[in-house]
Design an enzyme around this catalytic site. Structure first.
Site, PDB file in Angstrom:
ATOM      1  N   GLU A 469     -13.440  39.635 -78.963  1.00 55.74           N
ATOM      2  CA  GLU A 469     -14.451  39.829 -77.919  1.00 55.74           C
ATOM      3  C   GLU A 469     -15.050  41.214 -78.091  1.00 55.74           C
ATOM      4  O   GLU A 469     -14.329  42.204 -78.225  1.00 55.74           O
ATOM      5  CB  GLU A 469     -13.859  39.701 -76.522  1.00 55.74           C
ATOM      6  CG  GLU A 469     -14.927  39.915 -75.429  1.00 55.74           C
ATOM      7  CD  GLU A 469     -14.368  39.842 -74.025  1.00 55.74           C
ATOM      8  OE1 GLU A 469     -13.138  39.726 -73.879  1.00 55.74           O
ATOM      9  OE2 GLU A 469     -15.166  39.919 -73.075  1.00 55.74           O
ATOM     10  N   ASN A 524     -20.371  39.172 -73.915  1.00 58.05           N
ATOM     11  CA  ASN A 524     -20.587  38.965 -72.486  1.00 58.05           C
ATOM     12  C   ASN A 524     -22.069  38.956 -72.153  1.00 58.05           C
ATOM     13  O   ASN A 524     -22.863  39.687 -72.759  1.00 58.05           O
ATOM     14  CB  ASN A 524     -19.898  40.062 -71.673  1.00 58.05           C
ATOM     15  CG  ASN A 524     -18.392  39.941 -71.693  1.00 58.05           C
ATOM     16  OD1 ASN A 524     -17.838  39.034 -71.097  1.00 58.05           O
ATOM     17  ND2 ASN A 524     -17.734  40.851 -72.397  1.00 58.05           N
ATOM     18  N   GLU A 556     -20.167  34.596 -73.211  1.00 54.50           N
ATOM     19  CA  GLU A 556     -19.352  34.509 -72.006  1.00 54.50           C
ATOM     20  C   GLU A 556     -20.197  34.853 -70.790  1.00 54.50           C
ATOM     21  O   GLU A 556     -20.692  35.982 -70.662  1.00 54.50           O
ATOM     22  CB  GLU A 556     -18.154  35.449 -72.105  1.00 54.50           C
ATOM     23  CG  GLU A 556     -17.206  35.092 -73.233  1.00 54.50           C
ATOM     24  CD  GLU A 556     -16.000  36.010 -73.302  1.00 54.50           C
ATOM     25  OE1 GLU A 556     -15.153  35.790 -74.184  1.00 54.50           O
ATOM     26  OE2 GLU A 556     -15.920  36.948 -72.473  1.00 54.50           O
ATOM     27  N   GLU A 643      -6.864  36.196 -70.171  1.00 53.74           N
ATOM     28  CA  GLU A 643      -7.126  37.585 -70.525  1.00 53.74           C
ATOM     29  C   GLU A 643      -5.997  38.473 -70.010  1.00 53.74           C
ATOM     30  O   GLU A 643      -5.229  38.092 -69.128  1.00 53.74           O
ATOM     31  CB  GLU A 643      -8.452  38.047 -69.925  1.00 53.74           C
ATOM     32  CG  GLU A 643      -9.670  37.313 -70.435  1.00 53.74           C
ATOM     33  CD  GLU A 643     -10.946  37.855 -69.814  1.00 53.74           C
ATOM     34  OE1 GLU A 643     -11.735  38.455 -70.553  1.00 53.74           O
ATOM     35  OE2 GLU A 643     -11.156  37.667 -68.608  1.00 53.74           O
TER      36      GLU A 643
END
Length: 688
Positions: A469, A524, A556, A643
């Protein structure tokens, strides 16, 4: 020659259906066959969506229902043939046919579910139908027809080929069985395949001549065999149906439990932001109707991060729980107390008579929250800033009141903290720090102040690295590093998030394209990016420029702000998925309306917020929410990732309850682009 034989054969079948068969039994055979196939395929659809033991159970039940349906339909159809002599079935031979069919359905259905194998479903359909043909021949062999011919008609191979072809078409719909149209189509084609296979049986096509004599008394008569077959089929359907109802009930209970828990903060057990957003309109209407003032008090703990850094997160959590307990114990039931965000509490008192009473209420709240906290390791004296906004003087809706209470709390904190600050008109314009920061943030990308770090994403099955990520960081030229929780909200409120998001997307894709292994990269994006501009077009442009395959990119969607333009966001998600880009729901359980968002949009993955992982070892509610999230993911047919995984015990629990992927410091700290070494990438590529 073959054409004339086929024509004569079809004429005899058409004539015989109305003169030589019991119509009621034929209709019953059709009902059993169609209904059983439809139910079997619906269970197969559940097997495809489920994981682990659940998949195996539904696969076995679907195979048993499918085999017993065709077996029962064969027996009824054969018995429907009106004969002038007694006939019967050898029970052991009939049961052997059922066993053959069950094994064949198990193998055919399993083959049709194999992922990433081209034409696996069609091959499964062919195997299924050939097995069904063999089962039919075995049923026929188990039937005693005195004087019946032993020779098969030359049309058998034609019918078998047609049945296999129809079976392949039927099973080609397996990947879409969750859709009603696909289920109907698969049922229809599989039924037609069964009809073709039944017509290939010699006795079904050419009636035996009447022969005097009695059948062996040890045989089961046609009527007895029909009853046995129907009882077995009904028992199988009843058991599978009961199991499905229980499974549906279990998942409904899990949904209701999660819906209840989703309105409650897992750490303090106070109502969370979602609950406040649901109940606040009624409170404001009630205050307006009764002529009351409604106080909105926002508590923001001063230097709470320092408590976590100095004493650890466990002490910080203890402090939050202690504050919550004191507020609940000492304030009236009419006051709504919630943990609104992180180290912030929001209180709403809708039964006050004046501004002075609102200020007195804020003082009471401060006195309660400031009481020292005793732990085994230390004694904490908390400082806190309180912002106060009063309805209707400071706003007409909760969003405006919370925003102004938040501005007041920031003002209190900026002047030293540990104060009560009522909202003052024009405070928005006086929030110089935020305005200055927003101005600097606009040029952060151009002045190369932004950078990326990457956090690993690993499979729970074997710990294999599957992706990273990308997380944005900002080092201000004068103020130094500024945490994302400080500048991201400012970026979203000011619209700067569009420019920052564009930079992050391009930088992350360019970095991932240079990796030697085809790992995924997650980026994100806020609802603002999805609903403004051509975000899907931007993603397409970035993928083209960087050369990153769309299948390696995951977007995301974070619920950092309420999603207002649902139609536009939905359209963007659908477009991204059609390009091959996966879209995940981020921070599940923490957003504004997680359940509604999950239902409204076609996500490919659920990412559960780190707050639940962090507290799962000490909080049974967090564990319940994590289990419910997995069940919801299974219900929607999408994987779930956790997470914030930092310990082996957290990892073991998440693996046990069914999480497919995890992310967190357990597998390493954040990495700079240059720290993602080629050796590590190569290891991930080889699966070592």
């Amino acid at each position: 020659m073959e054409a004339s034989i086929l024509g004569e054969f079809m004429k005899r079948i058409a004539a015989g259906l109305f003169t030589e068969y019991d119509q009621a039994l034929l209709l019953l055979s059709v009902i059993v066959c169609v209904g059983g196939i439809a139910f079997s395929l619906s269970l197969l659809a559940k097997a495809r969506r489920d994981t682990g033991t659940g998949r195996t159970i539904w696969w076995i039940w679907s195979s048993l229902i499918g085999a017993s349906a065709l077996w029962t339909a064969h027996i009824i159809a054969l018995s429907a043939h009106v004969l002038s002599f007694e006939a019967g079935f050898r029970l052991n031979g009939a049961l052997l046919a059922l066993a053959m069919g069950f094994i064949g359905f198990l193998a055919g259905y399993r083959l049709s579910m194999l992922p990433n194998i081209r034409l696996a479903a069609e091959a499964g359909g062919i195997f299924l139908c050939l097995t069904a043909g063999a089962m039919g021949l075995t049923v026929l062999a188990a039937r005693e027809l005195p004087g019946s011919p032993d020779a098969a008609t030359p049309l058998t191979l034609w019918s078998l080929a047609l049945g296999a072809f129809l079976g392949a078409i039927a099973m080609s719909f397996v990947p879409q069985l969750h859709a009603r149209r696909a289920l109907t189509s698969a049922t229809l084609f599989l039924f037609l395949a069964a009809v073709a296979l039944h017509l290939s049986l010699p006795a079904a096509a050419l009636p035996a001549p009447a022969v005097a004599g009695r059948a062996d008394p040890a045989l089961q008569s046609d009527g007895q065999m029909i009853v046995i077959a129907l009882l077995f089929f009904a028992l199988s359907v009843s058991l599978a149906g009961t199991g499905r109802l229980l499974d549906r009930h279990r998942k409904a209970e899990a949904r209701r439990a999660y819906q209840h828990l989703s309105l409650q903060d897992s750490l303090t057990h106070l109502p969370n932001r979602s609950h406040v957003l649901k109940t606040a309109p009624d409170l404001l209407r009630s205050a307006a109707r009764d002529g009351k003032a409604c106080a909105v008090v926002l508590i923001s703990l001063d230097q709470f991060k320092a408590i976590n850094d100095l004493h650890g997160y466990e002490i910080g959590d203890t402090a939050l729980r202690d504050i919550a307990a004191k507020l609940k114990k000492n304030l009236s039931d009419e006051v709504v107390i919630s943990r609104f965000y992180g180290d912030e509490f929001l209180l709403i008192n809708p039964v006050l008579d004046s501004m002075n009473e609102a200020v007195e209420f804020a003082r009471l709240v401060r006195a309660l929250a400031r009481q020292p906290i005793e732990t085994d390791r230390c004694r904490l004296s908390l400082r806190l800033s309180i912002g106060l906004a009063v309805y209707p003087r400071d706003g007409e809706d909760l969003t405006q009141l919370v925003q102004r209470a938040n501005l007041a709390a920031k003002q209190a904190k900026s002047t030293g903290g540990n104060l009560i600050q009522p909202y003052v008109a024009g405070m928005e314009e006086n929030n110089l720090w935020e305005t200055s920061l927003a101005s600097d943030l606009r040029n952060a990308a151009l002045e190369e102040q932004l950078s990326l770090v990457f956090q690993k994403q690993n499979l729970t099955r074997n710990g294999e690295l599957v992706g990273y990520e990308a997380l944005v960081r900002w080092r201000h030229a004068e103020k130094g590093p500024i945490p994302p929780e400080d500048f991201i909200p400012i970026a979203e409120r000011s619209g700067i998030i569009l420019d920052i998001g564009r930079w992050v997307l391009h930088a992350a894709c360019a970095e991932a394209a240079a990796w030697s292994a085809p790992l995924t990269v997650a980026v994100n994006a806020s609802p603002l990016q999805f609903s403004r501009g051509d975000f899907a077009g931007l993603v397409s442009e970035v993928l083209f420029k960087t050369g990153l395959p769309a299948q390696r990119l995951e977007i995301e969607l974070t619920e950092s702000t309420p999603i207002e333009d649902h139609e536009r966001v939905h359209e963007t998600i659908v477009t991204l998925r059609s390009m091959g880009v996966r879209v995940a729901m981020d921070d599940f359980g923490k957003g504004y309306s997680s359940l509604n968002t999950l239902q409204a949009f076609p996500f490919d993955k659920i990412k559960v917020d780190r707050s639940f992982t962090r507290t799962l070892e000490t909080d049974c509610h967090a564990r319940a929410i994590l289990r419910s999230a997995v069940l919801l993911g299974h219900s929607f047919g999408i994987p779930v990732i956790a997470e914030g995984v930092e310990t082996e015990s957290q990892f073991d629990f998440l693996k046990q309850v069914g999480f497919l992927q995890v992310q967190g410091f357990l597998f390493g700290k954040h990495l700079l682009p240059g720290q993602i070494k080629k050796k590590e990438i190569d290891l991930a590529r080889t699966g070592s």
